[in-house]
Design an enzyme around this catalytic site. Structure first.
Site, PDB file in Angstrom:
ATOM      1  N   THR A 121      16.828  -6.644  57.193  1.00 52.46           N
ATOM      2  CA  THR A 121      17.749  -6.966  56.090  1.00 52.46           C
ATOM      3  C   THR A 121      18.834  -7.910  56.592  1.00 52.46           C
ATOM      4  O   THR A 121      19.145  -8.927  55.957  1.00 52.46           O
ATOM      5  CB  THR A 121      18.374  -5.665  55.533  1.00 52.46           C
ATOM      6  OG1 THR A 121      17.326  -4.871  54.983  1.00 52.46           O
ATOM      7  CG2 THR A 121      19.423  -5.951  54.482  1.00 52.46           C
ATOM      8  N   ASN A 179       5.150  -4.941  51.410  1.00 56.29           N
ATOM      9  CA  ASN A 179       5.318  -3.548  51.821  1.00 56.29           C
ATOM     10  C   ASN A 179       4.715  -2.556  50.831  1.00 56.29           C
ATOM     11  O   ASN A 179       4.318  -1.461  51.201  1.00 56.29           O
ATOM     12  CB  ASN A 179       6.807  -3.237  52.029  1.00 56.29           C
ATOM     13  CG  ASN A 179       7.684  -3.734  50.913  1.00 56.29           C
ATOM     14  OD1 ASN A 179       7.695  -4.915  50.588  1.00 56.29           O
ATOM     15  ND2 ASN A 179       8.414  -2.836  50.285  1.00 56.29           N
ATOM     16  N   GLN A 209       6.115  -6.425  57.861  1.00 50.67           N
ATOM     17  CA  GLN A 209       4.937  -5.564  57.698  1.00 50.67           C
ATOM     18  C   GLN A 209       3.716  -6.078  58.476  1.00 50.67           C
ATOM     19  O   GLN A 209       2.714  -5.385  58.547  1.00 50.67           O
ATOM     20  CB  GLN A 209       4.597  -5.376  56.214  1.00 50.67           C
ATOM     21  CG  GLN A 209       5.663  -4.647  55.419  1.00 50.67           C
ATOM     22  CD  GLN A 209       5.854  -3.183  55.833  1.00 50.67           C
ATOM     23  OE1 GLN A 209       5.032  -2.603  56.546  1.00 50.67           O
ATOM     24  NE2 GLN A 209       6.949  -2.585  55.386  1.00 50.67           N
ATOM     25  N   HIS A 263      11.765  -0.601  63.413  1.00 50.93           N
ATOM     26  CA  HIS A 263      11.331   0.733  62.975  1.00 50.93           C
ATOM     27  C   HIS A 263      10.059   0.727  62.128  1.00 50.93           C
ATOM     28  O   HIS A 263       9.505   1.776  61.835  1.00 50.93           O
ATOM     29  CB  HIS A 263      12.477   1.466  62.254  1.00 50.93           C
ATOM     30  CG  HIS A 263      12.795   0.979  60.881  1.00 50.93           C
ATOM     31  ND1 HIS A 263      12.319   1.596  59.758  1.00 50.93           N
ATOM     32  CD2 HIS A 263      13.558  -0.044  60.439  1.00 50.93           C
ATOM     33  CE1 HIS A 263      12.788   0.977  58.682  1.00 50.93           C
ATOM     34  NE2 HIS A 263      13.534  -0.028  59.075  1.00 50.93           N
ATOM     35  N   CYS A 267      12.342   1.687  49.557  1.00 49.31           N
ATOM     36  CA  CYS A 267      13.775   1.438  49.565  1.00 49.31           C
ATOM     37  C   CYS A 267      14.409   1.810  48.237  1.00 49.31           C
ATOM     38  O   CYS A 267      15.600   2.003  48.156  1.00 49.31           O
ATOM     39  CB  CYS A 267      14.056  -0.029  49.890  1.00 49.31           C
ATOM     40  SG  CYS A 267      13.510  -0.454  51.543  1.00 49.31           S
TER      41      CYS A 267
HETATM   42  N1  PLP Z   1      10.973  -6.655  54.540  1.00 54.23           N
HETATM   43  C1  PLP Z   1       9.982  -5.817  54.252  1.00 54.23           C
HETATM   44  C2  PLP Z   1       8.651  -6.380  53.823  1.00 54.23           C
HETATM   45  C3  PLP Z   1      10.176  -4.440  54.333  1.00 54.23           C
HETATM   46  O1  PLP Z   1       9.179  -3.604  54.060  1.00 54.23           O
HETATM   47  C4  PLP Z   1      11.453  -3.954  54.722  1.00 54.23           C
HETATM   48  C5  PLP Z   1      11.732  -2.497  54.735  1.00 54.23           C
HETATM   49  O2  PLP Z   1      11.178  -1.752  53.932  1.00 54.23           O
HETATM   50  C6  PLP Z   1      12.449  -4.879  55.040  1.00 54.23           C
HETATM   51  C7  PLP Z   1      12.175  -6.218  54.933  1.00 54.23           C
HETATM   52  C8  PLP Z   1      13.804  -4.436  55.483  1.00 54.23           C
HETATM   53  O3  PLP Z   1      13.733  -3.978  56.816  1.00 54.23           O
HETATM   54  P1  PLP Z   1      14.935  -3.194  57.484  1.00 54.23           P
HETATM   55  O4  PLP Z   1      14.734  -1.750  57.138  1.00 54.23           O
HETATM   56  O5  PLP Z   1      14.799  -3.456  58.953  1.00 54.23           O
HETATM   57  O6  PLP Z   1      16.190  -3.727  56.933  1.00 54.23           O
END
Ligand code: PLP
Length: 393
Positions: free
Chosen positions: A76, A153, A181, A203, A329
């Site tokens: 993010t 995702n 992903q 993670h 999310c």
């Molecule tokens: N991009 C994708 C495709 C994701 O699946 C996610 C998390 O679900 C993110 C970005 C965000 O990742 P982070 O949790 O490291 O902020």
């Protein structure tokens, strides 16, 4: 094999993968390091060495030079950092942003472009970006930045990043790829993707939460307007003392991702296909999303007509099986998926979307426990709703 009811079955790797043992060991050991990586004494130099060795490992995963990796707290943050109009890449300024309609919310809501300078690239019914639309958009005036994910995702649909990047590059533009992903499921090599900069998250691939990276292939890449200002860490791109422990765990997970990736992808694909078989056996009218497109080997997104995702997810959770409804999310407040909407899925069907995602610790036992829990949940719903699920009778 007997099913152990007390065992939890975790099928939500796309939200967060369990910590790999070597990532845990590396993070715990780095946590014992006293020094600040910016300090010049021996303790500081030891912390610096951990960060720099980790940078080399993450760089190998992304296919870039170590100095082109910037550690951040999450994907993010990587997206929020990179997607700004002052991004420096080549002589001409970036004037407009093109964003895939199925991007993660950290891209859709995290960029810093004015609404008037932002265009949403539509998806086709199979979940892939419409390349004809993109070609026309790439020819419009103003140098463009394209933000396109490697894989989605929710559905696991793999985007044609290399083809899209070629169109944008032919028009002099720049390409950001959210490769979150891809890592640990398939290749996230920047050369193969044809992108200019990647975002990664520890993670999602068996590393700890709290570490992410931006990795650029271009020598002329500069971040433009900094997001986090302060000290000169990360070569002035991102201020703040590095999260040494999370970065060390990130690197251990990255090393694992590179070793034996193809065998792991084949293993996950075989498990995923058997999960799909279990879904179809209990609910023959289940719709699988993105089935017509290349998908990640670990992801299955489906809906059973007239079965609400929240109801099914709770029933599975009570039976010991963790799955996600739509985007993790936003789960908790079950909103319908913008990804499925962009693919033209009817809202009634999209409300039933369940995502199963597998990873390094997934095994046959998970498959069996899911199949039993799913069949039981669907059977109970069928009984209690009688004719409401006619196609299952
Ligand atoms: N991009 C994708 C495709 C994701 O699946 C996610 C998390 O679900 C993110 C970005 C965000 O990742 P982070 O949790 O490291 O902020």
């Amino acid at each position: 094999m007997a099913v152990r009811p007390q065992t939890r079955t975790y099928l939500d790797y796309n939200a967060a993968a369990p910590l790999r043992p070597e990532a845990r060991d590396a993070a715990l050991s780095a946590m014992e390091t006293t020094g600040n990586p910016s300090s010049v004494h021996a303790e500081g130099r030891l912390a610096r060495r951990i960060v720099e060795e980790a940078r080399a490992d993450v760089a190998r995963l992304a296919g870039v030079a170590p100095r082109s990796v910037t550690f951040v707290s999450s994907a993010t943050e990587a997206a929020n950092c990179a997607l700004n109009p002052r991004l420096g890449a080549g002589a001409a300024p970036i004037e407009r942003l093109i964003v895939g309609a199925g991007e993660h919310v950290c891209v859709l809501a995290g960029h810093r472009f004015a609404a008037a300078a932002t265009e949403i690239a539509p998806l086709r019914g199979d979940g892939r970006i419409d390349l004809d639309w993109l070609e026309a958009a790439s020819r419009r005036p103003g140098r463009a930045l394209l933000a396109l994910q490697g894989a989605n995702n929710e559905t696991g649909v793999v985007q044609p990043v290399a083809e899209a990047a070629a169109l944008i590059h032919a028009a002099g533009g720049f390409v950001f790829c959210d490769a979150v992903q891809l890592a640990g499921r398939t290749s996230c090599d920047i050369g193969e993707l044809g992108a200019d900069v990647l975002a990664l998250s520890a993670h999602k691939m068996g590393g700890p939460k709290g570490a992410g990276a931006l990795a650029s292939a271009r020598a002329d890449f500069s971040i433009g307007e900094r997001l986090i200002r302060g000290g000169g860490q990360e070569r002035g791109v991102r201020a703040g003392t590095e999260n040494v422990a999370a970065i060390a765990g990130f690197a251990a997970a990255a090393r694992w991702c590179l070793a034996g990736r193809e065998a792991e992808a084949a293993r996950l694909l075989a498990l995923r296909e058997r999960l799909a078989g279990a879904v179809k056996a209990a609910a023959p009218d289940a719709a699988v999303f993105g089935e017509a497109a290349p998908r990640l080997p670990n992801t299955l997104c489906f809906a059973v007509p007239s079965v609400e995702a929240a109801t099914l997810m709770i029933a599975l959770d009570l039976a010991g099986v963790a799955v996600s409804s739509g985007s993790a999310c936003s789960s908790g407040k079950v909103t319908s998926s913008h990804v499925l909407a962009a693919m033209g899925v009817a809202p009634e069907l999209a409300r039933g979307a369940i995502r199963l995602s597998l990873g390094w610790a997934s095994d046959e036992g998970d498959l069996e426990r899911f199949a039993e829990a799913f069949e039981g949940a669907i059977g109970r719903m069928r009984e209690s709703r009688g004719a409401a699920l006619p196609s299952l009778s």
